[in-house]
Scaffold this motif. Structure first.
Motif, PDB file in Angstrom:
ATOM      1  N   SER A  81       0.885  -1.173   0.000  1.00 46.20           N
ATOM      2  CA  SER A  81       0.000   0.000   0.000  1.00 46.20           C
ATOM      3  C   SER A  81       0.918   1.216   0.000  1.00 46.20           C
ATOM      4  CB  SER A  81      -0.894   0.011   1.246  1.00 46.20           C
ATOM      5  OG  SER A  81      -0.167   0.441   2.350  1.00 46.20           O
ATOM      6  N   ASP A  82       0.347   2.400   0.118  1.00 45.99           N
ATOM      7  CA  ASP A  82       1.208   3.586   0.084  1.00 45.99           C
ATOM      8  C   ASP A  82       2.107   3.679   1.299  1.00 45.99           C
ATOM      9  OD1 ASP A  82       0.112   4.186  -2.261  1.00 45.99           O
ATOM     10  OD2 ASP A  82      -1.303   5.706  -1.511  1.00 45.99           O
ATOM     11  N   SER A  83       1.649   3.057   2.433  1.00 42.23           N
ATOM     12  CA  SER A  83       2.430   3.229   3.651  1.00 42.23           C
ATOM     13  C   SER A  83       3.018   1.929   4.187  1.00 42.23           C
ATOM     14  CB  SER A  83       1.546   3.867   4.722  1.00 42.23           C
ATOM     15  OG  SER A  83       0.416   3.048   4.919  1.00 42.23           O
ATOM     16  N   PHE A  84       2.748   0.836   3.501  1.00 42.09           N
ATOM     17  CA  PHE A  84       3.215  -0.437   4.041  1.00 42.09           C
ATOM     18  C   PHE A  84       3.426  -1.452   2.921  1.00 42.09           C
ATOM     19  CE2 PHE A  84       2.156  -4.675   5.782  1.00 42.09           C
ATOM     20  CZ  PHE A  84       3.179  -4.780   6.707  1.00 42.09           C
ATOM     21  N   GLN A  85       4.526  -2.258   3.038  1.00 37.42           N
ATOM     22  CA  GLN A  85       4.703  -3.351   2.089  1.00 37.42           C
ATOM     23  C   GLN A  85       5.366  -4.534   2.797  1.00 37.42           C
ATOM     24  OE1 GLN A  85       7.164  -2.068  -1.152  1.00 37.42           O
ATOM     25  NE2 GLN A  85       9.030  -1.989   0.064  1.00 37.42           N
ATOM     26  N   ALA A  86       5.018  -5.755   2.341  1.00 43.42           N
ATOM     27  CA  ALA A  86       5.620  -6.960   2.897  1.00 43.42           C
ATOM     28  C   ALA A  86       5.583  -8.046   1.825  1.00 43.42           C
ATOM     29  CB  ALA A  86       4.837  -7.404   4.127  1.00 43.42           C
ATOM     30  N   LEU A  87       6.598  -8.876   1.873  1.00 44.00           N
ATOM     31  CA  LEU A  87       6.689  -9.945   0.867  1.00 44.00           C
ATOM     32  C   LEU A  87       6.775 -11.284   1.568  1.00 44.00           C
ATOM     33  CD1 LEU A  87       7.179 -10.926  -2.068  1.00 44.00           C
ATOM     34  CD2 LEU A  87       9.625 -10.591  -1.628  1.00 44.00           C
ATOM     35  N   LEU A  88       5.895 -12.198   1.154  1.00 45.24           N
ATOM     36  CA  LEU A  88       5.898 -13.558   1.705  1.00 45.24           C
ATOM     37  C   LEU A  88       6.333 -14.503   0.587  1.00 45.24           C
ATOM     38  CD1 LEU A  88       4.855 -15.857   3.695  1.00 45.24           C
ATOM     39  CD2 LEU A  88       2.652 -15.561   2.552  1.00 45.24           C
ATOM     40  N   THR A  89       7.368 -15.306   0.856  1.00 44.13           N
ATOM     41  CA  THR A  89       7.730 -16.323  -0.127  1.00 44.13           C
ATOM     42  C   THR A  89       7.804 -17.683   0.570  1.00 44.13           C
ATOM     43  OG1 THR A  89      10.055 -15.860   0.237  1.00 44.13           O
ATOM     44  CG2 THR A  89       9.054 -14.802  -1.665  1.00 44.13           C
ATOM     45  N   GLY A  90       7.423 -18.711  -0.148  1.00 46.59           N
ATOM     46  CA  GLY A  90       7.479 -20.072   0.403  1.00 46.59           C
ATOM     47  C   GLY A  90       8.111 -21.016  -0.629  1.00 46.59           C
ATOM     48  N   THR A  91       9.140 -21.789  -0.208  1.00 44.06           N
ATOM     49  CA  THR A  91       9.811 -22.712  -1.132  1.00 44.06           C
ATOM     50  C   THR A  91       9.748 -24.124  -0.558  1.00 44.06           C
ATOM     51  OG1 THR A  91      11.329 -20.871  -1.434  1.00 44.06           O
ATOM     52  CG2 THR A  91      11.936 -22.949  -2.478  1.00 44.06           C
ATOM     53  N   LEU A  92       9.342 -25.040  -1.382  1.00 42.89           N
ATOM     54  CA  LEU A  92       9.239 -26.443  -0.917  1.00 42.89           C
ATOM     55  C   LEU A  92      10.625 -27.018  -0.648  1.00 42.89           C
ATOM     56  CD1 LEU A  92       6.517 -28.007  -3.230  1.00 42.89           C
ATOM     57  CD2 LEU A  92       6.424 -27.709  -0.752  1.00 42.89           C
ATOM     58  N   ILE A  93      10.759 -27.701   0.487  1.00 46.31           N
ATOM     59  CA  ILE A  93      12.060 -28.346   0.776  1.00 46.31           C
ATOM     60  C   ILE A  93      11.807 -29.755   1.322  1.00 46.31           C
ATOM     61  CG2 ILE A  93      13.483 -26.263   1.184  1.00 46.31           C
ATOM     62  CD1 ILE A  93      12.826 -26.731   4.211  1.00 46.31           C
ATOM     63  N   GLU A  94      12.825 -30.599   1.219  1.00 42.85           N
ATOM     64  CA  GLU A  94      12.769 -31.964   1.776  1.00 42.85           C
ATOM     65  C   GLU A  94      13.498 -31.939   3.111  1.00 42.85           C
ATOM     66  OE1 GLU A  94      10.569 -34.252  -0.674  1.00 42.85           O
ATOM     67  OE2 GLU A  94      11.751 -35.199   0.914  1.00 42.85           O
ATOM     68  N   ARG A  95      12.878 -32.366   4.175  1.00 44.29           N
ATOM     69  CA  ARG A  95      13.590 -32.444   5.457  1.00 44.29           C
ATOM     70  C   ARG A  95      13.112 -33.694   6.195  1.00 44.29           C
ATOM     71  NH1 ARG A  95      14.714 -27.288   8.874  1.00 44.29           N
ATOM     72  NH2 ARG A  95      16.165 -27.089   7.153  1.00 44.29           N
ATOM     73  N   ASP A  96      14.078 -34.481   6.646  1.00 44.63           N
ATOM     74  CA  ASP A  96      13.771 -35.728   7.371  1.00 44.63           C
ATOM     75  C   ASP A  96      12.732 -36.565   6.616  1.00 44.63           C
ATOM     76  OD1 ASP A  96      13.762 -33.788  10.384  1.00 44.63           O
ATOM     77  OD2 ASP A  96      15.456 -34.751   9.355  1.00 44.63           O
ATOM     78  N   ASN A  97      12.954 -36.715   5.336  1.00 43.74           N
ATOM     79  CA  ASN A  97      12.065 -37.491   4.460  1.00 43.74           C
ATOM     80  C   ASN A  97      10.640 -36.951   4.389  1.00 43.74           C
ATOM     81  OD1 ASN A  97      14.041 -39.254   3.691  1.00 43.74           O
ATOM     82  ND2 ASN A  97      13.654 -40.629   5.446  1.00 43.74           N
ATOM     83  N   SER A  98      10.465 -35.763   4.808  1.00 40.73           N
ATOM     84  CA  SER A  98       9.108 -35.184   4.635  1.00 40.73           C
ATOM     85  C   SER A  98       9.247 -33.798   3.998  1.00 40.73           C
ATOM     86  CB  SER A  98       8.391 -35.077   5.988  1.00 40.73           C
ATOM     87  OG  SER A  98       9.019 -34.080   6.754  1.00 40.73           O
ATOM     88  N   GLN A  99       8.151 -33.410   3.361  1.00 40.38           N
ATOM     89  CA  GLN A  99       8.192 -32.098   2.694  1.00 40.38           C
ATOM     90  C   GLN A  99       7.837 -30.986   3.678  1.00 40.38           C
ATOM     91  OE1 GLN A  99       5.774 -31.944  -0.848  1.00 40.38           O
ATOM     92  NE2 GLN A  99       7.663 -31.980  -2.045  1.00 40.38           N
ATOM     93  N   GLN A 100       8.598 -29.950   3.633  1.00 44.09           N
ATOM     94  CA  GLN A 100       8.291 -28.754   4.456  1.00 44.09           C
ATOM     95  C   GLN A 100       8.332 -27.531   3.548  1.00 44.09           C
ATOM     96  OE1 GLN A 100      10.734 -28.386   7.934  1.00 44.09           O
ATOM     97  NE2 GLN A 100       9.423 -29.825   9.064  1.00 44.09           N
ATOM     98  N   ILE A 101       8.000 -26.433   4.110  1.00 39.59           N
ATOM     99  CA  ILE A 101       8.070 -25.204   3.300  1.00 39.59           C
ATOM    100  C   ILE A 101       8.945 -24.185   4.030  1.00 39.59           C
ATOM    101  CG2 ILE A 101       5.908 -24.180   4.210  1.00 39.59           C
ATOM    102  CD1 ILE A 101       5.500 -23.395   1.123  1.00 39.59           C
TER     103      ILE A 101
END
Ligand code: ADP
Length: 779
Positions: A81-101
């Motif tokens: 917005s004019d007074s505020f900005q934020a960026l969210l990113t999520g990347t899939l990863i493998e950890r302990d044989n399970s998928q996390q983000i």
């Protein structure tokens, strides 16, 4: 305000990304609501989904790779917005044989800018994204957002987080920090008491940072600038007078055994860096882990630090409207401490909010001061006005006294002039020569003229001061007109002016044979006065052989009086000035006829008292027409003893024909008036006894058996009341008529009203006096 740059990173279960993205939507709504109520700005929310909908053809070569990689790997959501900005990113990863983000949340303007750059060409311009490496976030929004975000992440990840205690601690600290900041912000907006805000803040921050001491050092900008000078004129910071000194104004201690540094002043001589203050002013913070190393070459500072047991310190500036207001300083005293960047950042955030609070309070104090100043000035002005009113009232009082004096002191000798000259003219035995009679006539005429002038002045001031009231009754307007015409007739005849009267009813003129009548409700005396003034002028300003015509009719609840003359006329630009007091037009006629230019001013006021209007129509050399409209007045209950209600149609009897010489007692203290009255009454063959007071001569009055008592109300009210009362109740005095002499200004007491049979107003007109006496004695 500096940007609260920050990035939060972590690996989480897959559903966390959805939770956070929901939060993103909520946040967009909050910002949207705030924006629409404040600046009307818009909120932009861009996600991967939008990228996939747009043709690759629009992508420039250089950005193609970046965008394709964005499309393929991470999920993102960008909120701006004019007074505020934020960026969210999520990347899939493998950890302990399970998928996390792997989630990253960034408020960092440069990294957001880098992220946006390749998108700009790809997304339509209507999305409105702005790439700005210097974008400044609204700290309040960012704090609120961070807190919401961390709460959501922690809640949704308890099992995962417990596996990673370092990250948990970090997150908890961030949540705690965000909470504290939130509390501080809330408190700042709850009170306008700056000292309360500052003291509470140092205490909370000291606890949170686990610092040994937390202080606020306030710079000294002149004596008024220190502390919370709330009633004195707020001091605006002025760096031209800035000396670099100040004092510790607020303090919170973490341990009882620590010494207080409250009110201590840091001597600027110790600071070897001349640019220090300027850099603080620009927002520089200083985290000094070991003061012994930092000030190794500065004895003065070392001594200062030792005196306050300081081993480490964290200093952040409090900058209010680009000026250095003070410093927020954390001290570590028991051991040295390595200050974490997040701790510096936290203290900076606190300092920024404090700066806002200080600014707001100063503005408030400023407006308070202005209000108090205004109140003070209003009260001074009110006092001035009150004084002016008192002066005016005193002046008014003097004017009233002057008028009373004028009335009594001028009328008394005037009464003698008029009365005695009239008596001389009436006494045939004197055998006056024609010349002597002529002189006496002149004396009498001049006296009459003077009397009219005094009447005019008194009338005018009474009207001006609102002391005149209408005495309303129903009367014949036609008769009143005839009476006034009779009064002015002699003057008209002398000037050979033809005087005509037209009474119009239902469109046709009434003749005297019809018994012409036109009834009207108003003050008959005042209506006659209005007509007399206009008619006198008409005759005055009409040359010989001219015509003056009086017309009257009634229409729609109004009586209309019209006086038309064939006189000299009035120039149209002079007409508005006619009704101004003491205004006469500058022509010879005025000089010939005297007057004071009050007649029309009085006339207009009397007309207005009747809720009416007066208009003038005139042609120079042809004549003038004065038209008066008088509104019908509601009838009042008339006073039985009111002087106006009495003696209306007295039939004058020539005193020389007085068959039985009646006895009259005169109670009068003024010798001149007494002599005058005695002369007239004796000439009219009455037996007169003059007494100074009734009280001392009661027996005398009884023996004299008077038919009439004349009493002057100029005696003091109590004496008058007692005399009249005693005479009326006395069985020895018998039936006696009482005639009171008074001026129109005299207040008639209830006793007088009850016992007096008739009144005679000063200046005494001999003819009227004799007429009243004849009437009273013949009743
Ligand atoms: P005053 O009491 O001195 O007569 P007025 O207020 O009655 O004064 O009149 C003010 C002036 O208006 C007069 O001096 C005269 O110049 C002018 N005026 C009044 N009536 C007439 C008239 N009918 N024709 C010409 N001039 C008039």
């Amino acid at each position: 305000m500096s940007n609260l740059t920050s990035t939060i990173r972590g690996d989480y279960p897959l559903n966390t990304f959805e939770i956070v993205r929901d939060l993103w939507q909520q946040m967009a709504k909050i910002i949207c609501d705030r924006s629409s109520s404040t600046c009307g700005g818009e909120v932009r929310l861009v996600t991967n989904a939008q990228l996939q909908c747009h043709p690759e053809s629009a992508i420039s070569d250089s950005d193609t790779l970046a965008v394709i990689s964005l499309q393929n790997s991470p999920q993102f959501s960008l909120l701006q917005s004019d007074s505020f900005q934020a960026l969210l990113t999520g990347t899939l990863i493998e950890r302990d044989n399970s998928q996390q983000i792997a989630i990253e949340i960034s408020f960092e303007p440069t990294s957001i800018d880098e992220f946006i750059q390749p998108l700009l060409d790809y997304l339509p311009s209507t999305v409105g994204l702005i790439a700005d490496p210097n974008f400044t976030n609204n700290c309040e929004l960012q704090s609120c957002f961070t807190q919401l975000l961390l709460n959501a992440i922690v809640k949704s990840n308890s099992p995962t987080v417990s596996m990673c205690s370092e990250r948990e601690l970090h997150l908890q600290a961030q949540v705690e920090q965000a909470n504290l900041l939130n509390n501080i912000i809330t408190q700042i907006y709850q009170t306008l008491d700056l000292s309360v805000i500052l003291q509470a803040t140092v205490e909370r921050v000291q606890t949170f940072l686990r610092a040994d001491r937390l202080i606020i050092y306030q710079f000294d900008f002149g004596a008024e600038g220190l502390g919370d000078a709330r009633v004195a004129r707020p001091c605006r910071r002025d760096f031209t007078t800035y000396t670099g000194t100040g004092r510790v104004a607020y303090e919170s201690l973490g341990a009882a055994e620590l010494d207080s540094v409250l009110n201590i002043t840091e001597h600027q001589d110790c600071f070897d860096d001349p640019q220090l203050w300027q850099r603080y002013r620009e927002g520089m913070s200083r985290a000094i882990d070991r003061v012994d190393l930092e000030y190794a070459k500065n004895e003065c500072m070392l001594e200062l630090m030792a005196r306050s047991q300081i081993k480490s310190k964290l200093v952040v500036p409090i900058v209010v409207k680009s000026e250095l207001w003070g410093l927020a300083i954390a001290h570590q005293c028991h051991s040295s401490r390595h200050w974490q960047p997040r701790e510096t950042q936290f203290l900076q955030q606190v300092a920024e909010h404090l700066a806002l609070a200080i600014d707001r309070t100063e503005l408030y104090n400023d407006s308070l001061w202005h209000t108090q100043d205004l109140e003070q000035r209003v009260s001074e002005r009110t006092q001035d006005l009150r004084d002016a009113v008192i002066v005016a009232q005193t002046a008014n009082q003097s004017k009233t006294e002057f008028l009373a004096l004028l009335s009594h002191e001028l009328r008394t000798p005037l009464t003698s002039i008029l009365g005695l000259s009239a008596t001389l003219l009436r006494l045939p035995l004197l055998n006056l020569t024609e010349r002597q009679q002529h002189y006496i006539q002149i004396i009498n005429n001049s006296g009459e003229h003077l009397s009219e002038l005094i009447d005019d002045i008194l009338d005018f001031y009474k009207l001006e001061f609102g002391k005149t009231f209408l005495k309303v009754s129903e009367f014949s307007l036609a008769k009143s007109i005839e009476q006034i015409v009779e009064v002015v007739k002699p003057k008209a005849e002398i000037r050979k002016i033809n005087l005509e009267v037209q009474i119009i009813k239902d469109g046709s003129e009434l003749t005297q044979d019809d018994g012409r009548d036109l009834r009207f409700c108003g003050d008959p005396q005042r209506v006659r006065q209005i007509l007399l003034n206009i008619l006198t002028n008409a005759i005055k300003f009409t040359p010989a052989h001219g015509t003056v015509l009086v017309r009257a009719w009634s229409e729609d609840g109004y009586a209309v009086l019209e006086v038309e003359d064939s006189g000299i006329g009035i120039e149209s630009e002079q007409i508005p000035r006619l009704f101004k007091k003491f205004h006469q037009l500058n022509h010879n006629f005025d000089r010939d006829f005297g007057g004071m230019g009050l007649g029309l001013a009085i006339t207009q006021q009397l007309v207005e008292l009747h809720g009416g209007s007066i208009e003038v129509d005139s042609i120079v050399g042809s004549g003038s027409t004065f038209t008066v409209r008088l509104a019908t007045q509601p009838l009042q209950v008339s006073d039985r003893n009111d002087w106006q209600a009495m003696g209306q149609t007295l039939v004058f009897q020539d005193p020389e024909l007085n068959p039985v010489p009646n006895r009259i007692v005169l109670l009068e203290q003024d010798e001149e008036i007494a002599n005058f009255l005695c002369d007239i009454l004796t000439a009219a063959r009455y037996q007169v006894t003059w007494l100074l007071s009734a009280e001392s001569s009661f027996r005398q009055i009884a023996m004299f058996e008077p038919d009439l008592l004349i009493i002057d109300l100029a005696l003091d009210a109590q004496t008058v009341d007692r005399s009249i009362g005693n005479i009326r109740k006395s069985s020895t005095i018998g039936e006696v008529e009482i005639l009171a002499l008074a001026t129109k200004d005299d207040i008639i007491s209830p006793i007088s009203k009850q016992y007096v049979d008739d009144y005679l107003w000063k200046p005494i007109n001999p003819e009227q006096l004799l007429r009243k006496i004849t009437k009273l004695l013949s009743d």
